[in-house]
Write an enzyme that holds these catalytic residues in place. Structure first.
Site, PDB file in Angstrom:
ATOM      1  CG  HIS A 138      -0.319   0.299   2.375  1.00 39.62           C
ATOM      2  ND1 HIS A 138      -0.991  -0.561   3.751  1.00 39.62           N
ATOM      3  CD2 HIS A 138       0.472   1.109   2.836  1.00 39.62           C
ATOM      4  CE1 HIS A 138      -0.050  -0.100   4.737  1.00 39.62           C
ATOM      5  NE2 HIS A 138       0.737   0.939   4.375  1.00 39.62           N
ATOM      6  CD  GLU A 143      -4.565  -0.817   3.838  1.00 39.00           C
ATOM      7  OE1 GLU A 143      -3.619  -1.496   3.213  1.00 39.00           O
ATOM      8  OE2 GLU A 143      -4.561  -0.883   4.959  1.00 39.00           O
TER       9      GLU A 143
HETATM   10  P1  PGA Z   1       6.321   2.314   8.099  1.00 34.50           P
HETATM   11  O1  PGA Z   1       5.045   2.221   7.219  1.00 34.50           O
HETATM   12  O2  PGA Z   1       6.963   3.432   7.553  1.00 34.50           O
HETATM   13  O3  PGA Z   1       5.939   2.619   9.441  1.00 34.50           O
HETATM   14  O4  PGA Z   1       6.816   0.964   7.776  1.00 34.50           O
HETATM   15  C1  PGA Z   1       4.993   2.543   5.815  1.00 34.50           C
HETATM   16  C2  PGA Z   1       3.657   2.534   5.324  1.00 34.50           C
HETATM   17  O5  PGA Z   1       2.490   1.794   5.735  1.00 34.50           O
HETATM   18  O6  PGA Z   1       3.169   3.142   4.282  1.00 34.50           O
END
Ligand code: PGA
Length: 264
Positions: A138, A143
């Protein structure tokens, strides 16, 4: 897509900060698209450091964040507004009036989504959009299954995303189930997109979006349609890429070309 494979997480953060500072240095009223989560934290630390040592100022820069949870007060410690204030806006010299996040507590969420799109247009569009990527591919809270033409709207978070984000809350139950997120179409309107990914946990998503087919099942794969995307990876995040050697070869040539174009 320009795929840049760097030795460490720190180098990824520094390279992203360089791109942002080059833009803001030449265009102080630039419009930045910003992200939350663990990925951009190192970049924000770099930007804050450069700002506090007088190398750059963000006082006339406008920002739009990708997303905000629905139902958390702006002052809630886990709201994205709080995250941005704490990690970038306050320690940097950002003018809060120029820093925008979707209104996740609005009584009229669909109106809030439309207004957010209109504000981005009024600001002249986003010059540089910073992105992380979820383990499921995503971008922002788009999503898998999100329309590749989607605009800012309310989305239900997958259980995978809620579980990934539970580390920032006391328990999984406290992670909101809805968020307002810029759509994939909104993100593709940015003039330059910079996606960062670090760590082995992102390797499969990186392989899928860089080398797999364009599909709504991997929202980040829509970036293949954009003319100016820079993908900054550490070695672990790049480890599943089949054409890894080729990207490194292209990057070496690209850097030589850029150096030869720099004024003597
Ligand atoms: P994260 O999340 O940087 O905490 O790994 C990235 C995202 O869900 O887009």
């Amino acid at each position: 897509m320009r795929v840049v494979i760097l030795d460490s997480e720190q180098e990824v953060s520094q390279r992203a900060a360089n791109l942002i500072c080059e833009l803001v240095g030449s265009k102080p009223d630039a419009v930045l698209g910003l992200a939350t989560g663990g990925t951009p934290l190192g970049t924000y630390r770099e930007l804050v450091d450069r700002c506090q040592t007088g190398q750059i100022s963000f006082s006339t820069t406008t920002t739009f964040n990708l997303d905000e949870y629905v139902g958390l007060d702006a002052d809630h410690p886990q709201s994205y507004r709080s995250f941005m204030r704490q990690n970038l806006f306050e320690p940097g010299d950002f003018n809060f009036d120029r820093c925008h996040l979707p209104a996740g507590c609005s009584r009229d969420l669909s109106q809030a989504c439309q207004s957010y799109e209109a504000e981005i247009v009024d600001a002249g569009g986003i010059d540089l959009q910073l992105l992380g990527i979820g383990t499921d591919g995503h971008i922002a809270f788009n999503e898998p299954g999100s329309s590749l033409a989607s605009r800012t709207r309310v989305k239900a978070l997958t259980e995978q995303t809620r579980t990934d984000n539970a580390r920032f809350f006391d328990s999984l139950d406290q992670v909101p189930t809805l968020a307002i997120t810029m759509g994939i179409g909104s993100i593709l309107d940015a003039r330059h997109i910079v996606l960062l990914a670090m760590g082995a946990g992102k390797a499969s998503a990186v392989r899928a979006f860089v080398e797999g087919p364009i599909t709504a099942q991997v929202p980040a794969s829509a970036l293949q349609l954009h003319p100016r995307v820079t993908v900054l990876l550490d070695q672990a995040a790049a480890s599943w890429l089949v054409r890894r050697d080729y990207y490194q070869h292209v990057e070496n040539i690209q850097r030589q070309l850029e150096q030869s174009e720099e004024p003597a």
